[in-house]
Design a protein around this motif. Structure first.
Motif, PDB file in Angstrom:
ATOM      1  N   THR A 202       0.774  -6.496  -6.793  1.00 45.84           N
ATOM      2  CA  THR A 202       1.090  -7.609  -6.220  1.00 45.84           C
ATOM      3  C   THR A 202       2.090  -8.396  -6.460  1.00 45.84           C
ATOM      4  O   THR A 202       2.336  -9.631  -5.815  1.00 45.84           O
ATOM      5  CB  THR A 202      -0.251  -8.443  -6.194  1.00 45.84           C
ATOM      6  OG1 THR A 202      -0.370  -9.069  -7.613  1.00 45.84           O
ATOM      7  CG2 THR A 202      -1.515  -7.918  -5.641  1.00 45.84           C
ATOM      8  N   ASN A 218       7.361 -10.822  -4.971  1.00 48.81           N
ATOM      9  CA  ASN A 218       6.374 -10.256  -3.992  1.00 48.81           C
ATOM     10  C   ASN A 218       6.893  -9.556  -2.835  1.00 48.81           C
ATOM     11  O   ASN A 218       8.116  -9.810  -2.442  1.00 48.81           O
ATOM     12  CB  ASN A 218       4.951 -10.883  -3.843  1.00 48.81           C
ATOM     13  CG  ASN A 218       5.516 -12.050  -3.042  1.00 48.81           C
ATOM     14  OD1 ASN A 218       6.075 -12.117  -2.214  1.00 48.81           O
ATOM     15  ND2 ASN A 218       4.779 -13.028  -3.591  1.00 48.81           N
ATOM     16  N   LYS A 219       6.090  -8.542  -2.272  1.00 52.00           N
ATOM     17  CA  LYS A 219       6.565  -7.831  -0.862  1.00 52.00           C
ATOM     18  C   LYS A 219       6.918  -8.724   0.171  1.00 52.00           C
ATOM     19  O   LYS A 219       7.846  -8.640   1.012  1.00 52.00           O
ATOM     20  CB  LYS A 219       5.534  -6.826  -0.722  1.00 52.00           C
ATOM     21  CG  LYS A 219       5.926  -5.985   0.407  1.00 52.00           C
ATOM     22  CD  LYS A 219       4.683  -5.097   1.031  1.00 52.00           C
ATOM     23  CE  LYS A 219       5.164  -4.198   2.013  1.00 52.00           C
ATOM     24  NZ  LYS A 219       4.272  -3.203   2.515  1.00 52.00           N
ATOM     25  N   GLU A 220       6.108  -9.907   0.193  1.00 54.81           N
ATOM     26  CA  GLU A 220       6.504 -10.842   1.244  1.00 54.81           C
ATOM     27  C   GLU A 220       7.791 -11.519   0.823  1.00 54.81           C
ATOM     28  O   GLU A 220       8.576 -11.637   2.221  1.00 54.81           O
ATOM     29  CB  GLU A 220       5.530 -11.954   1.319  1.00 54.81           C
ATOM     30  CG  GLU A 220       4.032 -11.630   1.553  1.00 54.81           C
ATOM     31  CD  GLU A 220       3.341 -10.761   0.923  1.00 54.81           C
ATOM     32  OE1 GLU A 220       3.570 -10.747  -0.415  1.00 54.81           O
ATOM     33  OE2 GLU A 220       2.670  -9.795   1.379  1.00 54.81           O
ATOM     34  N   ALA A 221       8.320 -11.697  -0.126  1.00 49.52           N
ATOM     35  CA  ALA A 221       9.419 -12.568  -0.318  1.00 49.52           C
ATOM     36  C   ALA A 221      10.767 -11.513  -0.378  1.00 49.52           C
ATOM     37  O   ALA A 221      11.854 -11.756   0.228  1.00 49.52           O
ATOM     38  CB  ALA A 221       9.391 -13.067  -1.709  1.00 49.52           C
ATOM     39  N   GLY A 223      10.436  -8.051   0.879  1.00 49.18           N
ATOM     40  CA  GLY A 223      10.229  -6.792   2.066  1.00 49.18           C
ATOM     41  C   GLY A 223      10.327  -5.556   1.354  1.00 49.18           C
ATOM     42  O   GLY A 223      10.362  -4.490   2.243  1.00 49.18           O
TER      43      GLY A 223
END
Length: 318
Positions: A202, A218-221, A223
């Motif tokens: 995460t 994280n992945k949201e920030a 990509g």
């Protein structure tokens, strides 16, 4: 009580234990424990499967694997090798078996020993990206040809920039398939200091365990998938006082020397006791964090253990 009190810990396992003490069942959170008596490693999987579970736990939906090795701070090289192999096993499952590009990021301040874990791990990672780009995959002589690069972004006080800004710039330029971040964590239990490794898919929020909230990595920030590895190296003063108070009350009550010493304290759970302690401690002590006296050698030793696990997982070592 948990609604207005934040347990100072980066470990999902400890966040879950806070509810177990109150006998609270959390929907959307699955916990599995495996004990390897031969290796002396206890592995706990905490899987947060729903948004309800995430809100209750205060952590994102995802998988959190906690390896507890009671002798990890010791000098037994064979034991550390077993820890490295166990770490590599879990990393391979999260990263995947196919060859890909991995950016390894060491978070923290190299000049502050309890926070230097990330930079020290990176200094022992086998870097391959430049070799593959220059000479092709044959340069790795049959090893898994993962393109491994690394970055030590430092901290805001050193760079004037958010850690996320630096990492995001490098990710946009080099386009890795996966980002692997290593950081020192905070625990709420002294017995887990330098004896626990948490692996998560995460990402991470640097400094969250000690109240210094920075932008999440994280992945949201970024990509791309972000996997984090952390080891608790500090615990706050309120936790130490709380543990000591709890043991003193139990000892005196069980001995019968001072009957009913616990009084109202006996009706409070661990989290409620810690909140009371924080209110009693002066503002100065309430922001104090403590680390073991042998932290220099411990961080040096554990950083080698983690770097070896990463090298095994990425194919850099047999």
């Amino acid at each position: 009580m948990l609604g207005n009190f934040h347990v100072r810990t980066d470990l999902a396992l400890e966040a879950r234990e806070s509810f177990e003490e109150d006998d609270v069942k959390i929907r959307g959170v699955r916990v599995e424990t495996r004990e390897d008596e031969e290796k002396e490693i206890r592995t706990t999987l905490v899987k947060i499967e729903t948004e309800n579970g995430a809100r209750t736990m205060g952590k994102p939906v995802g998988t959190y694997i906690t390896m507890e090795a009671p002798n990890m701070s010791g000098q037994d090289e064979d034991y550390h090798r077993e820890i490295s192999e166990e770490l590599a096993y879990h990393l391979k499952k999260m990263i995947g078996e196919r060859e890909q590009s991995v950016l390894v990021v060491g978070l923290g301040n190299r000049d502050v020993t309890p926070d230097a874990l990330g930079p020290r791990v990176v200094s022992n990672i086998e870097i391959t990206r430049h070799m593959i780009r220059e000479y092709g995959r044959a340069a790795l002589e049959g090893k898994r040809a993962n393109e491994v690069s690394s970055l030590v972004p430092g901290v805001m006080a050193q760079t004037g920039m958010e850690t996320l800004e630096i990492i995001k710039g490098v990710v946009e330029e080099t386009r890795p398939d996966v980002v692997l971040v290593i950081d020192a964590l905070a625990a709420r239990n002294t017995r887990r200091l330098s004896r626990t490794i948490q692996i998560s898919d995460t990402g991470i929020n640097p400094g969250s365990g000690v109240g210094n909230h920075r932008n999440g990595i994280n992945k949201e920030a970024l990509g791309v998938p972000v996997i984090s590895i952390g080891v608790p190296t500090v615990v706050d003063a309120a936790t130490i006082v709380g543990d000591t108070m709890e043991e003193m009350v139990e000892t005196l009550d069980s001995s019968g020397k001072v009957r009913g010493f616990g009084g109202a304290l006996g009706t409070l759970n661990r989290v409620e006791k810690q909140q009371m302690i924080r209110e009693l401690l002066s503002p100065h002590l309430n922001t104090m964090y403590v680390t073991p006296k042998d932290i220099d050698e411990t961080v040096k030793r554990i950083s080698f253990t983690i770097s070896e696990g990463i090298n095994i997982a990425l194919g850099g070592m047999a």
